[in-house]
Design a protein around this motif. Structure first.
Motif, PDB file in Angstrom:
ATOM      1  N   THR A 136     117.284  -5.241  93.090  1.00 52.72           N
ATOM      2  CA  THR A 136     118.380  -5.114  93.936  1.00 52.72           C
ATOM      3  C   THR A 136     119.656  -5.471  93.243  1.00 52.72           C
ATOM      4  O   THR A 136     119.543  -6.157  92.313  1.00 52.72           O
ATOM      5  CB  THR A 136     117.988  -6.448  94.852  1.00 52.72           C
ATOM      6  OG1 THR A 136     116.665  -6.284  95.731  1.00 52.72           O
ATOM      7  CG2 THR A 136     119.083  -6.820  96.142  1.00 52.72           C
ATOM      8  N   ASP A 145     126.261  -9.194 109.402  1.00 59.31           N
ATOM      9  CA  ASP A 145     124.856  -9.419 109.949  1.00 59.31           C
ATOM     10  C   ASP A 145     123.814  -9.105 108.768  1.00 59.31           C
ATOM     11  O   ASP A 145     123.813  -8.206 107.966  1.00 59.31           O
ATOM     12  CB  ASP A 145     124.425  -8.447 110.839  1.00 59.31           C
ATOM     13  CG  ASP A 145     124.963  -8.651 112.239  1.00 59.31           C
ATOM     14  OD1 ASP A 145     125.465  -9.763 112.358  1.00 59.31           O
ATOM     15  OD2 ASP A 145     125.048  -7.807 112.961  1.00 59.31           O
ATOM     16  N   GLY A 146     122.971 -10.383 108.314  1.00 64.09           N
ATOM     17  CA  GLY A 146     121.989 -10.288 107.255  1.00 64.09           C
ATOM     18  C   GLY A 146     122.499 -10.268 105.609  1.00 64.09           C
ATOM     19  O   GLY A 146     121.829 -10.482 104.754  1.00 64.09           O
ATOM     20  N   HIS A 147     123.886 -10.904 105.767  1.00 65.10           N
ATOM     21  CA  HIS A 147     124.426 -10.904 104.438  1.00 65.10           C
ATOM     22  C   HIS A 147     123.732 -12.112 103.436  1.00 65.10           C
ATOM     23  O   HIS A 147     123.459 -11.634 102.406  1.00 65.10           O
ATOM     24  CB  HIS A 147     125.955 -11.302 104.469  1.00 65.10           C
ATOM     25  CG  HIS A 147     126.535 -11.277 103.183  1.00 65.10           C
ATOM     26  ND1 HIS A 147     126.945 -10.518 102.543  1.00 65.10           N
ATOM     27  CD2 HIS A 147     127.047 -12.439 102.487  1.00 65.10           C
ATOM     28  CE1 HIS A 147     127.738 -10.974 101.435  1.00 65.10           C
ATOM     29  NE2 HIS A 147     127.565 -12.151 101.272  1.00 65.10           N
ATOM     30  N   GLU A 148     123.372 -13.295 103.989  1.00 67.43           N
ATOM     31  CA  GLU A 148     122.878 -14.151 103.282  1.00 67.43           C
ATOM     32  C   GLU A 148     121.403 -13.728 102.764  1.00 67.43           C
ATOM     33  O   GLU A 148     120.834 -13.920 101.635  1.00 67.43           O
ATOM     34  CB  GLU A 148     122.773 -15.407 103.895  1.00 67.43           C
ATOM     35  CG  GLU A 148     122.330 -16.685 102.970  1.00 67.43           C
ATOM     36  CD  GLU A 148     122.205 -18.001 103.347  1.00 67.43           C
ATOM     37  OE1 GLU A 148     121.398 -18.775 102.790  1.00 67.43           O
ATOM     38  OE2 GLU A 148     122.698 -18.378 104.299  1.00 67.43           O
ATOM     39  N   ASP A 149     120.606 -13.126 103.745  1.00 67.73           N
ATOM     40  CA  ASP A 149     119.481 -12.512 103.303  1.00 67.73           C
ATOM     41  C   ASP A 149     119.481 -11.727 102.267  1.00 67.73           C
ATOM     42  O   ASP A 149     118.657 -11.450 101.298  1.00 67.73           O
ATOM     43  CB  ASP A 149     118.740 -11.543 104.470  1.00 67.73           C
ATOM     44  CG  ASP A 149     118.289 -12.882 105.318  1.00 67.73           C
ATOM     45  OD1 ASP A 149     118.183 -14.140 105.494  1.00 67.73           O
ATOM     46  OD2 ASP A 149     118.174 -12.438 106.655  1.00 67.73           O
ATOM     47  N   ARG A 150     120.427 -10.741 102.353  1.00 69.31           N
ATOM     48  CA  ARG A 150     120.660  -9.469 100.994  1.00 69.31           C
ATOM     49  C   ARG A 150     121.118 -10.477  99.669  1.00 69.31           C
ATOM     50  O   ARG A 150     120.528 -10.137  98.734  1.00 69.31           O
ATOM     51  CB  ARG A 150     121.736  -8.566 101.582  1.00 69.31           C
ATOM     52  CG  ARG A 150     121.443  -7.687 102.594  1.00 69.31           C
ATOM     53  CD  ARG A 150     121.997  -6.481 102.694  1.00 69.31           C
ATOM     54  NE  ARG A 150     123.593  -6.839 103.191  1.00 69.31           N
ATOM     55  CZ  ARG A 150     124.021  -7.138 104.247  1.00 69.31           C
ATOM     56  NH1 ARG A 150     123.189  -7.327 105.394  1.00 69.31           N
ATOM     57  NH2 ARG A 150     125.321  -7.564 104.368  1.00 69.31           N
ATOM     58  N   ARG A 184     120.096 -13.346  99.003  1.00 73.15           N
ATOM     59  CA  ARG A 184     119.015 -13.965  98.330  1.00 73.15           C
ATOM     60  C   ARG A 184     118.089 -13.223  97.741  1.00 73.15           C
ATOM     61  O   ARG A 184     117.502 -13.334  96.710  1.00 73.15           O
ATOM     62  CB  ARG A 184     118.291 -14.933  99.718  1.00 73.15           C
ATOM     63  CG  ARG A 184     117.134 -15.554  99.159  1.00 73.15           C
ATOM     64  CD  ARG A 184     116.396 -16.566 100.340  1.00 73.15           C
ATOM     65  NE  ARG A 184     117.006 -17.745 100.752  1.00 73.15           N
ATOM     66  CZ  ARG A 184     117.030 -18.688  99.723  1.00 73.15           C
ATOM     67  NH1 ARG A 184     116.215 -18.636  98.739  1.00 73.15           N
ATOM     68  NH2 ARG A 184     117.567 -19.745 100.028  1.00 73.15           N
ATOM     69  N   ARG A 185     117.971 -11.954  98.503  1.00 75.25           N
ATOM     70  CA  ARG A 185     117.033 -10.928  97.689  1.00 75.25           C
ATOM     71  C   ARG A 185     117.712 -10.445  96.370  1.00 75.25           C
ATOM     72  O   ARG A 185     116.739 -10.413  95.275  1.00 75.25           O
ATOM     73  CB  ARG A 185     117.041  -9.780  98.650  1.00 75.25           C
ATOM     74  CG  ARG A 185     115.784 -10.005  99.630  1.00 75.25           C
ATOM     75  CD  ARG A 185     115.472  -8.634 100.484  1.00 75.25           C
ATOM     76  NE  ARG A 185     116.525  -7.905 100.850  1.00 75.25           N
ATOM     77  CZ  ARG A 185     117.138  -8.217 102.141  1.00 75.25           C
ATOM     78  NH1 ARG A 185     116.793  -9.183 102.983  1.00 75.25           N
ATOM     79  NH2 ARG A 185     118.219  -7.342 102.633  1.00 75.25           N
TER      80      ARG A 185
END
Length: 155
Positions: free
Chosen positions: A118, A132-137, A139-140
């Protein structure tokens, strides 16, 4: 064409350009970008190991370890303390590993991985860093960076 340091495709733009765009969003002070600024900087510099970034690798590593282990709130509290200690009123010292305790030591002897599952290109999605989903991305991205450095140590 791929990035020589992280292996990401240089589409839509080179990693460095994407990083500068993400920093601008971070410095806007708006969520979801601003809260993960410390993680973004640490992750980018662990994937892009220029000589300047190499000096801070152990601190960047400690930041990612704390974030992945304890979560964003714990990291933000530690980062606020580190920034406060960086003030001229407290001697103006740069943040160190000691500001982010509890993780394993940085794998100093390991060579930089060179390829990561990643990268900032994944966080950018279409080059716009959608909220949308920025923190999840992020974290990955952080987890993939720690995994690659850990695997480099095991070789």
């Amino acid at each position: 064409m791929t990035c020589a340091e992280c292996g990401a495709p240089q589409i839509p733009r080179p990693c460095q350009d994407l990083f500068h765009e993400l920093l601008a969003l971070d410095h806007s002070g708006r969520a979801p970008w601003a809260p993960v600024h410390t993680v973004v900087v640490a992750t980018f510099y662990l994937q892009h190991s220029s000589p300047v970034a190499a000096a801070g690798r152990a601190t960047h590593w400690a930041i990612l370890q704390m974030y992945l282990r304890d979560g964003l709130d714990a990291l933000l509290a530690a980062a606020r303390q580190a920034v406060r200690r960086n003030s001229h009123r407290f001697g103006g010292r740069r943040p160190t590993v000691d500001d982010y305790p509890g993780g394993p030591p940085f794998p100093v002897a390991a060579p930089a991985p060179g390829r990561f599952t990643t990268t900032i290109v994944d966080v950018a999605v279409d080059g716009t860093f959608p909220p949308d989903g920025h923190e999840d991305r992020v974290r990955r991205w952080a987890a993939a960076t720690v995994a690659a450095w850990t695997a480099a140590t095991d070789r």
